[in-house]
Design a protein around this motif. Structure first.
Motif, PDB file in Angstrom:
ATOM      1  N   GLY A 223      35.508  10.123  39.423  1.00 16.33           N
ATOM      2  CA  GLY A 223      35.216  10.554  38.062  1.00 16.33           C
ATOM      3  C   GLY A 223      34.095   9.773  37.403  1.00 16.33           C
ATOM      4  N   ASP A 224      33.743   8.609  37.949  1.00 16.24           N
ATOM      5  CA  ASP A 224      32.610   7.850  37.416  1.00 16.24           C
ATOM      6  C   ASP A 224      31.321   8.627  37.669  1.00 16.24           C
ATOM      7  N   SER A 225      30.398   8.584  36.737  1.00 13.11           N
ATOM      8  CA  SER A 225      29.082   9.160  36.995  1.00 13.11           C
ATOM      9  C   SER A 225      28.235   8.118  37.725  1.00 13.11           C
ATOM     10  N   VAL A 226      27.249   8.587  38.458  1.00 13.88           N
ATOM     11  CA  VAL A 226      26.343   7.670  39.140  1.00 13.88           C
ATOM     12  C   VAL A 226      25.629   6.802  38.102  1.00 13.88           C
ATOM     13  N   ALA A 227      25.271   7.381  36.950  1.00 11.19           N
ATOM     14  CA  ALA A 227      24.604   6.619  35.896  1.00 11.19           C
ATOM     15  C   ALA A 227      25.466   5.459  35.409  1.00 11.19           C
ATOM     16  N   SER A 228      26.768   5.676  35.265  1.00 12.90           N
ATOM     17  CA  SER A 228      27.639   4.586  34.796  1.00 12.90           C
ATOM     18  C   SER A 228      27.703   3.462  35.821  1.00 12.90           C
ATOM     19  N   VAL A 229      27.634   3.805  37.099  1.00  9.71           N
ATOM     20  CA  VAL A 229      27.606   2.784  38.143  1.00  9.71           C
ATOM     21  C   VAL A 229      26.305   1.990  38.055  1.00  9.71           C
ATOM     22  N   LEU A 230      25.178   2.684  37.868  1.00 12.36           N
ATOM     23  CA  LEU A 230      23.880   2.004  37.758  1.00 12.36           C
ATOM     24  C   LEU A 230      23.835   1.073  36.548  1.00 12.36           C
ATOM     25  N   LEU A 231      24.461   1.466  35.463  1.00  9.07           N
ATOM     26  CA  LEU A 231      24.479   0.619  34.263  1.00  9.07           C
ATOM     27  C   LEU A 231      25.268  -0.669  34.472  1.00  9.07           C
ATOM     28  N   ARG A 232      26.233  -0.647  35.377  1.00  7.38           N
ATOM     29  CA  ARG A 232      27.053  -1.835  35.626  1.00  7.38           C
ATOM     30  C   ARG A 232      26.407  -2.806  36.608  1.00  7.38           C
ATOM     31  N   LEU A 233      25.287  -2.426  37.225  1.00  9.73           N
ATOM     32  CA  LEU A 233      24.619  -3.291  38.193  1.00  9.73           C
ATOM     33  C   LEU A 233      23.594  -4.189  37.503  1.00  9.73           C
ATOM     34  N   ASP A 234      23.116  -5.180  38.228  1.00  8.11           N
ATOM     35  CA  ASP A 234      22.084  -6.073  37.708  1.00  8.11           C
ATOM     36  C   ASP A 234      20.830  -5.899  38.557  1.00  8.11           C
ATOM     37  N   PRO A 235      19.745  -5.428  38.016  1.00  4.80           N
ATOM     38  CA  PRO A 235      19.510  -5.010  36.629  1.00  4.80           C
ATOM     39  C   PRO A 235      20.076  -3.612  36.375  1.00  4.80           C
ATOM     40  N   PRO A 236      20.467  -3.328  35.131  1.00  2.00           N
ATOM     41  CA  PRO A 236      21.047  -2.019  34.798  1.00  2.00           C
ATOM     42  C   PRO A 236      19.956  -0.973  34.587  1.00  2.00           C
ATOM     43  N   MET A 237      19.398  -0.483  35.676  1.00  2.00           N
ATOM     44  CA  MET A 237      18.299   0.491  35.591  1.00  2.00           C
ATOM     45  C   MET A 237      18.450   1.553  36.668  1.00  2.00           C
ATOM     46  N   SER A 238      17.772   2.687  36.462  1.00  2.00           N
ATOM     47  CA  SER A 238      17.817   3.758  37.445  1.00  2.00           C
ATOM     48  C   SER A 238      16.457   4.043  38.062  1.00  2.00           C
ATOM     49  N   ARG A 239      15.385   3.700  37.359  1.00  2.00           N
ATOM     50  CA  ARG A 239      14.041   4.013  37.861  1.00  2.00           C
ATOM     51  C   ARG A 239      13.007   3.147  37.171  1.00  2.00           C
ATOM     52  N   THR A 240      11.770   3.257  37.644  1.00  2.00           N
ATOM     53  CA  THR A 240      10.633   2.671  36.932  1.00  2.00           C
ATOM     54  C   THR A 240       9.699   3.809  36.539  1.00  2.00           C
ATOM     55  N   THR A 241       8.928   3.600  35.486  1.00  2.00           N
ATOM     56  CA  THR A 241       8.058   4.662  34.985  1.00  2.00           C
ATOM     57  C   THR A 241       6.855   4.865  35.895  1.00  2.00           C
ATOM     58  N   PRO A 242       6.326   6.094  35.941  1.00  2.00           N
ATOM     59  CA  PRO A 242       5.188   6.395  36.794  1.00  2.00           C
ATOM     60  C   PRO A 242       3.895   5.676  36.388  1.00  2.00           C
ATOM     61  N   VAL A 243       3.680   5.431  35.113  1.00  2.00           N
ATOM     62  CA  VAL A 243       2.410   4.877  34.648  1.00  2.00           C
ATOM     63  C   VAL A 243       2.405   3.354  34.647  1.00  2.00           C
ATOM     64  N   THR A 244       3.365   2.744  33.971  1.00  2.00           N
ATOM     65  CA  THR A 244       3.345   1.281  33.821  1.00  2.00           C
ATOM     66  C   THR A 244       4.304   0.554  34.759  1.00  2.00           C
ATOM     67  N   GLY A 245       5.238   1.276  35.366  1.00  2.00           N
ATOM     68  CA  GLY A 245       6.211   0.633  36.241  1.00  2.00           C
ATOM     69  C   GLY A 245       7.320  -0.089  35.503  1.00  2.00           C
ATOM     70  N   SER A 246       7.463   0.171  34.205  1.00  2.00           N
ATOM     71  CA  SER A 246       8.519  -0.505  33.451  1.00  2.00           C
ATOM     72  C   SER A 246       9.880   0.101  33.794  1.00  2.00           C
ATOM     73  N   PRO A 247      10.924  -0.726  33.788  1.00  2.00           N
ATOM     74  CA  PRO A 247      12.259  -0.228  34.148  1.00  2.00           C
ATOM     75  C   PRO A 247      12.827   0.684  33.064  1.00  2.00           C
ATOM     76  N   ARG A 248      13.559   1.697  33.507  1.00  2.00           N
ATOM     77  CA  ARG A 248      14.225   2.627  32.595  1.00  2.00           C
ATOM     78  C   ARG A 248      15.695   2.703  32.992  1.00  2.00           C
ATOM     79  N   ALA A 249      16.548   2.956  32.029  1.00  2.00           N
ATOM     80  CA  ALA A 249      17.987   3.024  32.280  1.00  2.00           C
ATOM     81  C   ALA A 249      18.557   4.289  31.649  1.00  2.00           C
ATOM     82  N   PRO A 250      19.725   4.724  32.125  1.00  2.00           N
ATOM     83  CA  PRO A 250      20.376   5.876  31.497  1.00  2.00           C
ATOM     84  C   PRO A 250      20.512   5.647  29.990  1.00  2.00           C
ATOM     85  N   TYR A 251      20.248   6.693  29.225  1.00  2.00           N
ATOM     86  CA  TYR A 251      20.234   6.553  27.764  1.00  2.00           C
ATOM     87  C   TYR A 251      21.215   7.508  27.092  1.00  2.00           C
TER      88      TYR A 251
END
Length: 120
Positions: free
Chosen positions: A33-61
C-alpha cells in the motif's frame, strides 16, 4: 546531507507482510500500500530525480499526480509518477538523473541510471 525527516509510523498489523524492493541498488523494505514516492521520501537524500537543466535534486511534492516532481525509473520505465504507483515485491526503482533520453537500453536493476541510459 542529514537523514530524511520523513518516516513511516510502525503498524504491527502489516509488519509480517513487508515487501522487498531495490532503490538505486540498495535493498529496501516497504509495506503493502505504500507508494513508491513515500519510500523515496524516507531515504537519504529524500529525492526522486534531478532537473534536466541545472541538475538540482527534486522530491515528491503534491503526492497526487499533478506536479510531476516525483518522476523516477520504475521497473525500467522512465518518467514514472511514483506517487501513483504502489510498491511491489521485487520492484526496481532508480532515481532519474537529468533529462530523459530516447535510448532503448535500460541498465539492469541495481545499476545507477544516468540521463543518457534511460528509456521510455
Amino acid at each position: 546531507m542529514t537523514a530524511s525527516l520523513f518516516r513511516k509510523l510502525p503498524d504491527d498489523r502489516v509488519r509480517a507482510h513487508l515487501l522487498d524492493l531495490t532503490v538505486d541498488g540498495q535493498a529496501i523494505t516497504a509495506e503493502p500500500g505504500d507508494s513508491v514516492a513515500s519510500v523515496l521520501l524516507r531515504l537519504d537524500p529524500p529525492m526522486s530525480r534531478t532537473t534536466p537543466v541545472t541538475g538540482s535534486p527534486r522530491a515528491p511534492y503534491c503526492l497526487m499526480g499533478v506536479c510531476f516532481e516525483c518522476l523516477a525509473i520504475v521497473d525500467g520505465v522512465a518518467s514514472t509518477q511514483t506517487c501513483l504507483v504502489e510498491v511491489g515485491e521485487g520492484m526496481c526503482v532508480q532515481r532519474q538523473s537529468g533529462r530523459r533520453e530516447l535510448a532503448i537500453e535500460v541498465p539492469a536493476c541495481g545499476a545507477m541510471a544516468t540521463g543518457s541510459e534511460v528509456s521510455q
